[in-house]
Design a protein around this motif. Structure first.
Motif, PDB file in Angstrom:
ATOM      1  N   VAL A   1     -27.731  27.030   0.771  1.00  0.00           N
ATOM      2  CA  VAL A   1     -27.895  26.079   1.882  1.00  0.00           C
ATOM      3  C   VAL A   1     -27.087  24.836   1.515  1.00  0.00           C
ATOM      4  N   SER A   2     -26.718  24.029   2.513  1.00  0.00           N
ATOM      5  CA  SER A   2     -25.882  22.862   2.213  1.00  0.00           C
ATOM      6  C   SER A   2     -26.702  21.831   1.433  1.00  0.00           C
ATOM      7  N   ALA A   3     -25.972  20.941   0.730  1.00  0.00           N
ATOM      8  CA  ALA A   3     -26.640  19.988  -0.175  1.00  0.00           C
ATOM      9  C   ALA A   3     -27.613  19.078   0.572  1.00  0.00           C
ATOM     10  N   ASP A   4     -27.344  18.798   1.875  1.00  0.00           N
ATOM     11  CA  ASP A   4     -28.235  17.878   2.610  1.00  0.00           C
ATOM     12  C   ASP A   4     -29.358  18.605   3.360  1.00  0.00           C
ATOM     13  N   ASP A   5     -29.439  19.926   3.212  1.00  0.00           N
ATOM     14  CA  ASP A   5     -30.540  20.689   3.815  1.00  0.00           C
ATOM     15  C   ASP A   5     -31.852  20.315   3.097  1.00  0.00           C
ATOM     16  N   PRO A   6     -32.951  20.089   3.841  1.00  0.00           N
ATOM     17  CA  PRO A   6     -34.204  19.701   3.167  1.00  0.00           C
ATOM     18  C   PRO A   6     -34.708  20.732   2.156  1.00  0.00           C
ATOM     19  N   ARG A   7     -34.210  21.989   2.261  1.00  0.00           N
ATOM     20  CA  ARG A   7     -34.637  23.028   1.309  1.00  0.00           C
ATOM     21  C   ARG A   7     -33.787  23.036   0.036  1.00  0.00           C
ATOM     22  N   SER A   8     -32.659  22.296   0.044  1.00  0.00           N
ATOM     23  CA  SER A   8     -31.764  22.340  -1.132  1.00  0.00           C
ATOM     24  C   SER A   8     -32.452  21.716  -2.342  1.00  0.00           C
ATOM     25  N   TYR A   9     -32.018  22.091  -3.526  1.00  0.00           N
ATOM     26  CA  TYR A   9     -32.709  21.553  -4.700  1.00  0.00           C
ATOM     27  C   TYR A   9     -32.506  20.056  -4.867  1.00  0.00           C
ATOM     28  N   TYR A  10     -31.417  19.527  -4.292  1.00  0.00           N
ATOM     29  CA  TYR A  10     -31.240  18.061  -4.330  1.00  0.00           C
ATOM     30  C   TYR A  10     -32.342  17.385  -3.513  1.00  0.00           C
ATOM     31  N   GLU A  11     -32.518  17.873  -2.276  1.00  0.00           N
ATOM     32  CA  GLU A  11     -33.480  17.227  -1.372  1.00  0.00           C
ATOM     33  C   GLU A  11     -34.912  17.416  -1.863  1.00  0.00           C
ATOM     34  N   VAL A  12     -35.209  18.598  -2.407  1.00  0.00           N
ATOM     35  CA  VAL A  12     -36.571  18.849  -2.925  1.00  0.00           C
ATOM     36  C   VAL A  12     -36.865  17.884  -4.080  1.00  0.00           C
ATOM     37  N   ALA A  13     -35.901  17.701  -4.969  1.00  0.00           N
ATOM     38  CA  ALA A  13     -36.115  16.786  -6.113  1.00  0.00           C
ATOM     39  C   ALA A  13     -36.329  15.353  -5.619  1.00  0.00           C
ATOM     40  N   LYS A  14     -35.522  14.941  -4.643  1.00  0.00           N
ATOM     41  CA  LYS A  14     -35.656  13.576  -4.103  1.00  0.00           C
ATOM     42  C   LYS A  14     -37.047  13.371  -3.513  1.00  0.00           C
ATOM     43  N   ARG A  15     -37.508  14.390  -2.758  1.00  0.00           N
ATOM     44  CA  ARG A  15     -38.831  14.282  -2.128  1.00  0.00           C
ATOM     45  C   ARG A  15     -39.919  14.202  -3.198  1.00  0.00           C
ATOM     46  N   LEU A  16     -39.835  15.059  -4.212  1.00  0.00           N
ATOM     47  CA  LEU A  16     -40.852  15.049  -5.279  1.00  0.00           C
ATOM     48  C   LEU A  16     -40.871  13.699  -5.996  1.00  0.00           C
ATOM     49  N   HIS A  17     -39.691  13.146  -6.186  1.00  0.00           N
ATOM     50  CA  HIS A  17     -39.589  11.838  -6.846  1.00  0.00           C
ATOM     51  C   HIS A  17     -40.311  10.768  -6.021  1.00  0.00           C
ATOM     52  N   SER A  18     -40.089  10.806  -4.688  1.00  0.00           N
ATOM     53  CA  SER A  18     -40.733   9.771  -3.854  1.00  0.00           C
ATOM     54  C   SER A  18     -42.247   9.986  -3.766  1.00  0.00           C
ATOM     55  N   GLU A  19     -42.678  11.241  -3.934  1.00  0.00           N
ATOM     56  CA  GLU A  19     -44.120  11.531  -3.826  1.00  0.00           C
ATOM     57  C   GLU A  19     -44.872  11.374  -5.161  1.00  0.00           C
ATOM     58  N   THR A  20     -44.135  11.329  -6.278  1.00  0.00           N
ATOM     59  CA  THR A  20     -44.798  11.294  -7.590  1.00  0.00           C
ATOM     60  C   THR A  20     -44.732   9.889  -8.187  1.00  0.00           C
ATOM     61  N   GLU A  21     -45.891   9.290  -8.404  1.00  0.00           N
ATOM     62  CA  GLU A  21     -45.927   7.939  -8.981  1.00  0.00           C
ATOM     63  C   GLU A  21     -45.427   7.959 -10.426  1.00  0.00           C
ATOM     64  N   ASN A  22     -44.854   6.851 -10.853  1.00  0.00           N
ATOM     65  CA  ASN A  22     -44.430   6.716 -12.242  1.00  0.00           C
ATOM     66  C   ASN A  22     -43.478   7.860 -12.662  1.00  0.00           C
ATOM     67  N   SER A  23     -42.489   8.162 -11.760  1.00  0.00           N
ATOM     68  CA  SER A  23     -41.546   9.245 -12.076  1.00  0.00           C
ATOM     69  C   SER A  23     -40.114   8.704 -12.097  1.00  0.00           C
ATOM     70  N   ILE A  24     -39.250   9.374 -12.840  1.00  0.00           N
ATOM     71  CA  ILE A  24     -37.820   9.058 -12.741  1.00  0.00           C
ATOM     72  C   ILE A  24     -37.050  10.319 -12.366  1.00  0.00           C
ATOM     73  N   TYR A  25     -36.003  10.113 -11.569  1.00  0.00           N
ATOM     74  CA  TYR A  25     -35.136  11.204 -11.122  1.00  0.00           C
ATOM     75  C   TYR A  25     -33.835  11.089 -11.925  1.00  0.00           C
ATOM     76  N   ILE A  26     -33.574  12.096 -12.732  1.00  0.00           N
ATOM     77  CA  ILE A  26     -32.417  12.045 -13.639  1.00  0.00           C
ATOM     78  C   ILE A  26     -31.095  12.071 -12.865  1.00  0.00           C
ATOM     79  N   ASN A  27     -31.019  12.899 -11.826  1.00  0.00           N
ATOM     80  CA  ASN A  27     -29.863  12.921 -10.913  1.00  0.00           C
ATOM     81  C   ASN A  27     -28.534  13.050 -11.656  1.00  0.00           C
TER      82      ASN A  27
END
Ligand code: PMP
Length: 344
Positions: free
Chosen positions: A124-150
Motif C-alpha cells: 500500500v502507498s506510504a500515506d495509506d492509513p494501513r501502511s507501517y509508517y501511518e500505523v507507527a505514527k498513530r501508535l505514537h500519538s496514542e501512547t503516552e511517554n513514547s518516542i518514534y524513532i522514524n
C-alpha cells in the motif's frame, strides 16, 4: 586478593567495531582488492544495532526518554530487533510496525525479544492509513511517554554511521580505501560513512545499491519522484518507495540497480565460497560489485569496501530455502552477470 573479571558490563558494549574481512574467491574474476565490513558481528547481528543504540542514547542525553518509556518504530526487521535488544537492556517497552514482506523468522524473533509487533500490508502507498509508517505514527500519538524513532527521516541515523562505521572503515584501511559499495534503504549507512570518508579524502567513490522497483536511483539522477519506478520486489531492507530524508544524496556518486534473483544467488554464493553466512542485501551488494566491475569502475589498485549488513540466519525461509528460490523462479535465471548458479 580479589580477582579481576574480564567481562563486558552488558551486551550493548559489543556494538560496533565490526571486522573488515578480505574477500577471496567470490571476487576472483574481478579487478581490484575487495573487503567486506561484516556487520553481522554486532550482537543483534546487523548494522542496525548502531543506530538503535545511538538514537536511544541521544534521547536519554536530551532527557526525552525516562524509565518505562516506549520506543516505537517502523521496521523491515533489523532495526526492530536492535531496538528491542537495546530496550530490554535499558528497561524500555518496544512497539514495532512491520511490513508483511518481512520474513516470518524476523517477526518471530522480534516477539522473542519482547517487542509488541503489528504486521502491516507491504503493497500500500506510504500515506495509506494501513501502511507501517501511518500505523507507527498513530501508535505514537496514542501512547503516552513514547518516542518514534522514524529512521527514514531521522538525521541521527546518518550521524550514528558518521561517528562509528565511517571512522572504523577509514582506520581499518589506513586511509587506503578508494571505493565504498553499500546498500541504500533509509540511506543512513551509506550517507554517514560517505560523509566521513569524503571529509578525509574527497576522492573516495561512493556507490549506492538500489533495487528494481525502488525510486532511489532515478531520484538521484533526476531530482524527481517517478511513480513508474515503484513496483513490488523481494529484497528486504534495500531501496524505497519514498524519498528518505536520512539519505544524503549529495554524498553518493552513483547508484546501481540489482535484481531480486541475482542478489539471492549471490548471497548463497558468498556462503559457499567465503564461508560467510550473510543476508539477502549482502548478496545484493556483491551483485552490484560484479556489475560495477563489468562497467570498469575498478582498477587493480582499487581498495573496495563493501558493507554486508546482516546475517544469513534471518533468511532461512527465503534465500536459503530451495523451495522459496524455486517458487520465485530464481533457478530459471540465465544471466551472464550471475557467474554461476549454486545448486544444493
Ligand atoms: N540491508 C538490510 C538487511 C537492512 O535491513 C537495511 C536497512 N533497511 C539495509 C541493508 C540498508 O541500510 P540503510 O537503511 O542504512 O540504508
Amino acid at each position: 586478593m580479589k580477582k579481576q573479571i574480564s567481562a563486558h558490563s552488558n551486551i550493548l558494549e559489543l556494538i560496533g567495531n565490526t571486522p573488515l574481512v578480505r574477500l577471496n574467491k567470490i571476487t576472483d574474476s574481478l579487478t581490484g582488492n575487495f573487503y567486506a565490513k561484516v556487520e553481522a558481528f554486532n550482537p543483534g547481528h546487523s548494522s542496525k544495532d548502531r543506530i538503535a543504540a545511538y538514537i536511544i542514547e541521544e534521547a536519554e542525553r536530551k532527557g526525552i526518554l525516562k524509565p518505562g518509556s516506549t520506543i516505537i518504530e517502523t521496521t523491515s526487521g533489523n532495526t526492530g530487533f536492535s531496538l528491542a535488544m537495546v530496550s530490554i537492556v535499558k528497561g524500555y517497552k518496544c512497539i514495532l510496525a512491520v511490513s508483511s514482506k518481512s520474513s516470518p523468522d524476523k517477526i518471530d524473533m522480534l516477539r522473542s525479544m519482547g517487542a509488541k509487533v503489528y504486521v502491516c500490508p507491504a503493497h500500500v502507498s506510504a500515506d495509506d492509513p494501513r501502511s507501517y509508517y501511518e500505523v507507527a505514527k498513530r501508535l505514537h500519538s496514542e501512547t503516552e511517554n513514547s518516542i518514534y524513532i522514524n529512521q527514514y527521516f531521522n538525521a541521527l541515523n546518518i550521524e550514528a554511521h558518521y561517528k562509528t562505521t565511517g571512522p572504523e572503515i577509514w582506520n581499518q584501511t589506513n586511509g587506503a580505501i578508494t571505493h565504498l559499495v553499500a546498500c541504500s534503504g533509509t540511506g543512513g549507512t551509506i550517507s554517514g560513512i560517505a560523509r566521513y570518508l569524503k571529509e578525509q579524502n574527497p576522492e573516495v567513490r561512493v556507490l549506492g545499491v538500489d533495487a528494481y522497483g525502488s525510486v532511489l536511483k532515478k531520484y538521484h539522477e533526476t531530482g524527481e519522484f517517478d511513480h513508474n519506478e515503484v513496483y513490488p520486489y523481494r529484497i528486504e531492507g534495500l531501496g524505497k518507495n519514498l524519498i528518505p530524508a536520512a539519505t544524503d544524496f549529495n554524498s553518493i556518486d552513483r547508484y546501481i540497480k540489482v535484481t531480486d534473483g541475482e542478489s539471492a544467488h549471490m548471497a548463497r554464493k558468498i556462503a559457499h565460497t567465503e564461508g560467510m553466512f550473510v543476508g539477502y542485501t549482502s548478496g545484493a551488494a556483491m551483485q552490484a560489485l560484479h556489475q560495477l566491475n563489468m562497467e570498469g569502475e575498478f582498477t587493480k589498485d582499487s581498495n573496495v569496501v563493501v558493507i554486508f549488513p546482516d546475517h544469513g540466519s534471518r533468511y532461512m525461509s527465503k534465500v536459503y530455502s530451495n523451495d522459496w528460490m524455486e517458487n520465485q523462479g530464481f533457478f530459471d535465471i540465465q544471466n551472464a552477470e550471475t557467474p554461476e548458479k549454486v545448486e544444493y
